[in-house]
Write an enzyme that holds these catalytic residues in place. Structure first.
Site, PDB file in Angstrom:
ATOM      1  N   GLY A  45       0.771  -1.242   0.000  1.00 11.94           N
ATOM      2  CA  GLY A  45       0.000   0.000   0.000  1.00 11.94           C
ATOM      3  C   GLY A  45       0.799   1.287   0.000  1.00 11.94           C
ATOM      4  O   GLY A  45       0.375   2.275  -0.588  1.00 11.94           O
ATOM      5  N   ASP A 100       0.618   3.454   4.622  1.00 13.02           N
ATOM      6  CA  ASP A 100      -0.492   4.064   3.892  1.00 13.02           C
ATOM      7  C   ASP A 100      -1.624   4.393   4.873  1.00 13.02           C
ATOM      8  O   ASP A 100      -2.176   5.480   4.861  1.00 13.02           O
ATOM      9  CB  ASP A 100      -0.995   3.143   2.768  1.00 13.02           C
ATOM     10  CG  ASP A 100      -1.219   1.697   3.228  1.00 13.02           C
ATOM     11  OD1 ASP A 100      -0.957   1.366   4.415  1.00 13.02           O
ATOM     12  OD2 ASP A 100      -1.657   0.883   2.402  1.00 13.02           O
ATOM     13  N   ASP A 103      -5.215   1.231  10.787  1.00 13.56           N
ATOM     14  CA  ASP A 103      -6.615   0.897  11.047  1.00 13.56           C
ATOM     15  C   ASP A 103      -6.731   0.372  12.478  1.00 13.56           C
ATOM     16  O   ASP A 103      -6.945   1.133  13.411  1.00 13.56           O
ATOM     17  CB  ASP A 103      -7.059  -0.121   9.990  1.00 13.56           C
ATOM     18  CG  ASP A 103      -8.524  -0.492  10.092  1.00 13.56           C
ATOM     19  OD1 ASP A 103      -9.282   0.224  10.747  1.00 13.56           O
ATOM     20  OD2 ASP A 103      -8.921  -1.519   9.500  1.00 13.56           O
ATOM     21  N   THR A 107      -0.693  -3.873  12.661  1.00 14.79           N
ATOM     22  CA  THR A 107       0.464  -3.925  11.773  1.00 14.79           C
ATOM     23  C   THR A 107       1.581  -3.020  12.278  1.00 14.79           C
ATOM     24  O   THR A 107       2.739  -3.443  12.364  1.00 14.79           O
ATOM     25  CB  THR A 107       0.069  -3.505  10.337  1.00 14.79           C
ATOM     26  OG1 THR A 107      -1.021  -4.314   9.916  1.00 14.79           O
ATOM     27  CG2 THR A 107       1.225  -3.676   9.379  1.00 14.79           C
ATOM     28  N   ASP A 159      -5.605  -0.641  -1.974  1.00  9.43           N
ATOM     29  CA  ASP A 159      -6.313  -1.534  -2.899  1.00  9.43           C
ATOM     30  C   ASP A 159      -7.626  -2.060  -2.342  1.00  9.43           C
ATOM     31  O   ASP A 159      -7.887  -2.030  -1.142  1.00  9.43           O
ATOM     32  CB  ASP A 159      -5.442  -2.760  -3.194  1.00  9.43           C
ATOM     33  CG  ASP A 159      -5.357  -3.699  -1.977  1.00  9.43           C
ATOM     34  OD1 ASP A 159      -4.979  -3.219  -0.891  1.00  9.43           O
ATOM     35  OD2 ASP A 159      -5.696  -4.884  -2.113  1.00  9.43           O
ATOM     36  N   ARG A 165      -5.406   0.605  -6.884  1.00 11.24           N
ATOM     37  CA  ARG A 165      -4.257   1.308  -6.313  1.00 11.24           C
ATOM     38  C   ARG A 165      -3.844   2.505  -7.159  1.00 11.24           C
ATOM     39  O   ARG A 165      -3.214   3.440  -6.662  1.00 11.24           O
ATOM     40  CB  ARG A 165      -3.039   0.372  -6.218  1.00 11.24           C
ATOM     41  CG  ARG A 165      -3.200  -0.808  -5.287  1.00 11.24           C
ATOM     42  CD  ARG A 165      -1.835  -1.484  -5.106  1.00 11.24           C
ATOM     43  NE  ARG A 165      -1.935  -2.819  -4.520  1.00 11.24           N
ATOM     44  CZ  ARG A 165      -2.020  -3.075  -3.226  1.00 11.24           C
ATOM     45  NH1 ARG A 165      -2.027  -2.087  -2.361  1.00 11.24           N
ATOM     46  NH2 ARG A 165      -2.096  -4.311  -2.779  1.00 11.24           N
TER      47      ARG A 165
HETATM   48  P1  5GP Z   1      -4.106  -2.520  10.750  1.00 11.69           P
HETATM   49  O1  5GP Z   1      -3.096  -3.583  11.089  1.00 11.69           O
HETATM   50  O2  5GP Z   1      -3.738  -1.163  11.323  1.00 11.69           O
HETATM   51  O3  5GP Z   1      -5.491  -2.929  11.103  1.00 11.69           O
HETATM   52  O4  5GP Z   1      -4.171  -2.403   9.202  1.00 11.69           O
HETATM   53  C1  5GP Z   1      -3.111  -1.943   8.475  1.00 11.69           C
HETATM   54  C2  5GP Z   1      -3.169  -2.398   7.034  1.00 11.69           C
HETATM   55  O5  5GP Z   1      -4.460  -2.850   6.634  1.00 11.69           O
HETATM   56  C3  5GP Z   1      -2.863  -1.222   6.142  1.00 11.69           C
HETATM   57  O6  5GP Z   1      -1.487  -1.084   5.937  1.00 11.69           O
HETATM   58  C4  5GP Z   1      -3.627  -1.574   4.882  1.00 11.69           C
HETATM   59  O7  5GP Z   1      -2.817  -2.389   4.076  1.00 11.69           O
HETATM   60  C5  5GP Z   1      -4.818  -2.350   5.374  1.00 11.69           C
HETATM   61  N1  5GP Z   1      -6.002  -1.469   5.526  1.00 11.69           N
HETATM   62  C6  5GP Z   1      -6.556  -1.016   6.668  1.00 11.69           C
HETATM   63  N2  5GP Z   1      -7.616  -0.231   6.429  1.00 11.69           N
HETATM   64  C7  5GP Z   1      -7.742  -0.173   5.092  1.00 11.69           C
HETATM   65  C8  5GP Z   1      -8.656   0.508   4.205  1.00 11.69           C
HETATM   66  O8  5GP Z   1      -9.585   1.242   4.580  1.00 11.69           O
HETATM   67  N3  5GP Z   1      -8.434   0.326   2.875  1.00 11.69           N
HETATM   68  C9  5GP Z   1      -7.432  -0.467   2.386  1.00 11.69           C
HETATM   69  N4  5GP Z   1      -7.325  -0.566   1.069  1.00 11.69           N
HETATM   70  N5  5GP Z   1      -6.553  -1.105   3.183  1.00 11.69           N
HETATM   71  C10 5GP Z   1      -6.712  -0.961   4.521  1.00 11.69           C
HETATM   72 MG    MG Z   2      -0.402  -1.477   4.434  1.00  4.80          MG
END
Ligand code: 5GP
Ligand code: MG
Length: 178
Positions: A45, A100, A103, A107, A159, A165
């Protein structure tokens, strides 16, 4: 706008993104002005954020990538897997993680702990987008481009099932069975 069977609603324009990335690059250039920081982009991303951020820097910097996976479709799976490690030696380096979007925060939590294990001189976190109502993180995110509501977004590197993307702005994705 209509994209196949999906509806995309622009929430951040390409122009607004460009200006914000320039501001962050200026702040990073000031902060690390006598250093050579190394950007670590989180694949896939963040490749566009990193490309634009790096080209707006006014100091020397290096870059590398790491690939992690926590998402399947539009839902976080709750576990983070390392798919590709960095190749650079970051011991004693000023490291700038480029995400990117944050959430759940899973990660970035995983990544921070992993990179700290290599004893960098400093660790700075940059994310283009943050969903503050979802993220459960116990540490500060140093640079946030934009805070957004907890909707699924695409474009500018982000994506949906590996597509969209290439779109220039950030859009909220709506469809029947996401
Ligand atoms: P986390 O581990 O913080 O829940 O998520 C991180 C990863 O999930 C981001 O780097 C991304 O790749 C993916 N992600 C989280 N939210 C979104 C979203 O709204 N759209 C997209 N395309 N990817 C997301
Ligand atoms: Mg990501």
């Amino acid at each position: 706008m209509q994209y196949g069977k999906y509806t995309l609603t622009e929430i951040i324009s390409a122009d607004v993104i460009r200006k914000r990335i320039r501001e962050i690059a200026q702040q990073l250039s000031d902060r690390f002005k006598d250093e050579v920081p190394i950007f670590i982009g989180v694949l896939n991303g963040s490749f566009i954020v990193l490309a634009d951020l790096m080209r707006a820097m006014t100091i020397d910097c290096e870059m590398d990538f790491i690939k992690l996976s926590s998402y399947a479709g539009t839902e976080s799976t709750g576990t983070v897997r390392l798919l590709k490690d960095i190749s650079a030696d970051i011991t004693n380096r000023h490291v700038i993680i480029v995400e990117d979007i944050i959430d759940s925060g899973l990660t970035i939590q995983f990544l921070k702990e992993r990179l700290e294990g290599a004893s960098p001189k400093s660790l700075t976190i940059v994310t283009l987008l943050l969903k503050p109502d979802v993220a459960k993180i116990k540490f500060a995110i140093d640079y946030v481009g934009f805070e957004i509501p907890p909707d699924f977004v695409v474009g500018y590197g982000l994506d949906y099932q590996q597509k969209m993307r290439h779109l220039p702005a950030i859009y909220r994705l709506e469809g029947n069975n996401l």
